[in-house]
Design an enzyme around this catalytic site. Structure first.
Site, mmCIF file in Angstrom:
data_model
loop_
_atom_site.group_PDB
_atom_site.id
_atom_site.type_symbol
_atom_site.label_atom_id
_atom_site.label_comp_id
_atom_site.label_asym_id
_atom_site.label_seq_id
_atom_site.Cartn_x
_atom_site.Cartn_y
_atom_site.Cartn_z
ATOM 1 N N LYS A 36 43.782 -32.665 -48.434
ATOM 2 C CA LYS A 36 43.131 -32.093 -47.254
ATOM 3 C C LYS A 36 44.165 -31.546 -46.271
ATOM 4 C CE LYS A 36 40.582 -31.356 -43.789
ATOM 5 N NZ LYS A 36 39.409 -30.532 -43.680
ATOM 6 N N CYS A 83 41.396 -28.708 -36.726
ATOM 7 C CA CYS A 83 41.913 -28.996 -38.064
ATOM 8 C C CYS A 83 43.271 -28.369 -38.304
ATOM 9 C CB CYS A 83 40.909 -28.492 -39.087
ATOM 10 S SG CYS A 83 39.243 -29.050 -38.700
HETATM 11 N N1 SAJ Z 1 42.939 -17.710 -37.760
HETATM 12 C C1 SAJ Z 1 43.813 -16.667 -37.542
HETATM 13 N N2 SAJ Z 1 44.009 -15.760 -38.546
HETATM 14 C C2 SAJ Z 1 43.365 -15.861 -39.754
HETATM 15 C C3 SAJ Z 1 42.479 -16.942 -39.970
HETATM 16 C C4 SAJ Z 1 42.289 -17.851 -38.955
HETATM 17 O O1 SAJ Z 1 44.398 -16.544 -36.461
HETATM 18 O O2 SAJ Z 1 43.589 -14.997 -40.599
HETATM 19 C C5 SAJ Z 1 42.715 -18.706 -36.690
HETATM 20 C C6 SAJ Z 1 41.290 -18.732 -36.176
HETATM 21 O O3 SAJ Z 1 41.089 -17.777 -35.198
HETATM 22 C C7 SAJ Z 1 41.209 -20.136 -35.615
HETATM 23 C C8 SAJ Z 1 42.088 -20.921 -36.578
HETATM 24 O O4 SAJ Z 1 42.901 -19.992 -37.238
HETATM 25 O O5 SAJ Z 1 41.766 -20.217 -34.320
HETATM 26 C C9 SAJ Z 1 41.346 -21.727 -37.594
HETATM 27 O O6 SAJ Z 1 40.224 -21.005 -38.125
HETATM 28 P P1 SAJ Z 1 39.787 -21.000 -39.648
HETATM 29 O O7 SAJ Z 1 38.534 -20.225 -39.736
HETATM 30 O O8 SAJ Z 1 40.891 -20.554 -40.503
HETATM 31 O O9 SAJ Z 1 39.582 -22.520 -40.012
HETATM 32 P P2 SAJ Z 1 38.745 -23.737 -39.321
HETATM 33 O O10 SAJ Z 1 39.700 -24.511 -38.444
HETATM 34 O O11 SAJ Z 1 37.487 -23.293 -38.728
HETATM 35 O O12 SAJ Z 1 38.412 -24.587 -40.622
HETATM 36 C C10 SAJ Z 1 39.472 -25.031 -41.458
HETATM 37 C C11 SAJ Z 1 39.143 -24.660 -42.908
HETATM 38 N N3 SAJ Z 1 40.315 -24.889 -43.746
HETATM 39 C C12 SAJ Z 1 40.803 -23.918 -44.568
HETATM 40 O O13 SAJ Z 1 40.341 -22.803 -44.618
HETATM 41 C C13 SAJ Z 1 41.966 -24.332 -45.429
HETATM 42 C C14 SAJ Z 1 37.955 -25.471 -43.371
HETATM 43 O O14 SAJ Z 1 37.701 -25.232 -44.762
HETATM 44 C C15 SAJ Z 1 38.208 -26.965 -43.154
HETATM 45 O O15 SAJ Z 1 37.092 -27.750 -43.543
HETATM 46 C C16 SAJ Z 1 38.442 -27.173 -41.675
HETATM 47 O O16 SAJ Z 1 39.598 -26.431 -41.288
HETATM 48 C C17 SAJ Z 1 38.648 -28.645 -41.414
HETATM 49 O O17 SAJ Z 1 37.715 -29.282 -40.905
HETATM 50 O O18 SAJ Z 1 39.714 -29.159 -41.758
#
Ligand code: SAJ
Length: 410
Positions: free
Chosen positions: A206, A260
């Site tokens: 994870k 996360c």
């Molecule tokens: N972000 C960027 N650029 C990107 C992708 C995301 O700046 O290309 C930023 C987003 O704006 C945000 C942050 O990253 O601030 C996180 O967003 P996210 O959509 O990537 O992820 P979370 O935090 O909503 O959810 C993540 C997911 N993990 C992965 O994709 C590996 C989700 O599957 C997990 O269940 C979750 O963390 C968790 O609970 O751990």
């Protein structure tokens, strides 16, 4: 097939409540437990105290047919799912106090042969720690009748109800028997592959998934700062590079938020500080992005055409949700208000009705709607790519200084 008929879900937050509701929708009797009166009351009314698409329908239906209820007390049950927060301490090691509190309340309810699942994101060893704590509280219990496993959640906020069913799942048991029992329980609603391992590997899997993403976002954020320096459009750059068949660069933004990705990599760093150099650097690169954005905005307020007002579009940590946890936008708004006390910051967040406590008392910020923010301010900062902002016509931006951290209006 699981023999489990009653499940207590401890922690009815962004993960616990969806898990409780989906189990209840499959006929399992689910007893939710939470310490927050607002949450317990909302669930018992069949309502959801936060925004998550489709969850409301599941909760309303399960409460109406009597398979889901909530209370403050941990009841007895065949299985317990612990989905409580794991924040970090001042030294960035994981704070296990919520897990320990949940374990302390589960222990007296055990009769033997129960399954206890830790879903909360946890550092290596936390599941064993929880098992040890429960057994220490119940010396009368035959330890071979306590089955403990770690089943980290992997769902994406905004798509939780869908991903609970379709995402592959990792199940790590303290014993193979515990892992099998947990696999059988999750098979009730998970239609994807359920992969079985030991508890520590599941904990690390994870953390590694989120670190992988953090490292890749850090690369994109570094490119955005480099592109700004050499005077090119980072989104065009990434789009072009991604045409290579083996390149897939993520998107830059104002920083990384949520509970996360911005947190979990630190648990790896805490477990192996000398060996986690890249993981630590990625965290630091992403954490540095908000102050880079703040400097850009401050420069804009010092230009001759500036009218004294800045519209800040988006406070949530990402698009189309109301979740403000660890949001870089909140840190940016606070820092701006402090660094430019003479400027009025018009904060726009269509998914909330009032400002969070961290912003509410500041006198040069106020919450306004999108139209008011765009109409009144001469500098517009985009921090979140909400659909509502994507729909803004180019005419609304004419003559404004736009600082677009999401590449929304290219
Ligand atoms: N972000 C960027 N650029 C990107 C992708 C995301 O700046 O290309 C930023 C987003 O704006 C945000 C942050 O990253 O601030 C996180 O967003 P996210 O959509 O990537 O992820 P979370 O935090 O909503 O959810 C993540 C997911 N993990 C992965 O994709 C590996 C989700 O599957 C997990 O269940 C979750 O963390 C968790 O609970 O751990």
């Amino acid at each position: 097939m699981t023999s489990i008929k009653e499940v207590a879900v401890v922690g009815l937050g962004y993960i616990g409540l969806p898990t409780a509701a989906i189990l209840a929708s499959k006929g399992i009797i689910v007893k939710g437990v939470d310490v927050t009166p607002r949450t317990v009351d909302a669930v018992n009314r069949g309502e959801v105290p936060f925004v998550e698409p489709a969850l409301g329908d599941f909760v309303a239906a399960a409460v109406a047919n009597g398979t889901l209820s909530a209370s403050f007390d941990t009841p007895s049950a065949d299985a317990f799912i612990v989905a409580v927060p794991t924040p970090f301490n001042a030294d960035r090691s994981a704070n296990l106090s919520y897990i320990e509190a949940a374990a302390d309340k589960i222990a007296p309810q055990l009769r033997g042969n129960e399954l206890v699942i830790l879903e909360s994101t946890s550092p290596p060893g936390a599941t064993q720690h929880m098992a040890d704590r429960i057994l220490a509280a119940r010396p009368d219990l035959d330890s071979s009748t306590l089955h403990v496993a770690h089943c980290p959640e992997r769902v994406l906020p905004g798509r939780v109800m869908e991903e609970l069913v379709t995402n592959d799942r990792i199940v790590g048991g303290i014993t193979p028997e515990a892992a099998q029992m947990a696999k059988d329980l999750y098979s009730v609603f998970c239609e994807a592959e359920i992969l079985v391992t030991d508890a520590t590997t599941a904990e690390m899997a994870k953390l590694v998934e989120n670190s992988y993403r953090d490292v890749n976002i850090a690369f994109a954020n570094e490119l955005s700062v480099i592109s700004d320096k050499v005077g090119i459009d980072v989104w065009e750059l990434i789009e072009l590079a991604n045409h290579h068949p083996r390149v897939n660069i993520l998107q830059p933004g104002p920083g990384v938020g949520g509970h996360c990705i911005a947190v979990d990599p630190w648990f790896i760093v805490a477990a192996a500080p000398e060996e986690s150099k890249l993981i630590r650097q990625a965290r630091e690169t992403n954490d540095a992005k908000p102050s880079w954005v703040v400097d850009k905005v401050i420069k804009s307020t010092e230009t001759p055409g500036f009218n004294g007002k800045v519209a800040v579009l988006g406070l949530a940590f990402k698009a189309n949700i109301d979740d403000l946890r660890e949001s870089p936008s909140i840190a940016i708004a606070r820092s701006l208000a402090e660094k430019a006390p003479g400027v009025e910051f018009l904060l726009v967040e269509p998914h909330i009705e009032s400002l969070p406590a961290t912003l509410a008392g500041i006198n040069n910020v106020k919450l306004v709607n999108t139209d008011a923010g765009l109409a009144e301010a001469s500098t517009i900062v985009v921090l979140v790519d909400h659909d509502q902002f994507k729909a803004v016509p180019a005419t609304a931006l004419a003559g404004k200084d736009v600082i677009d951290t999401r590449g929304l209006w290219r």
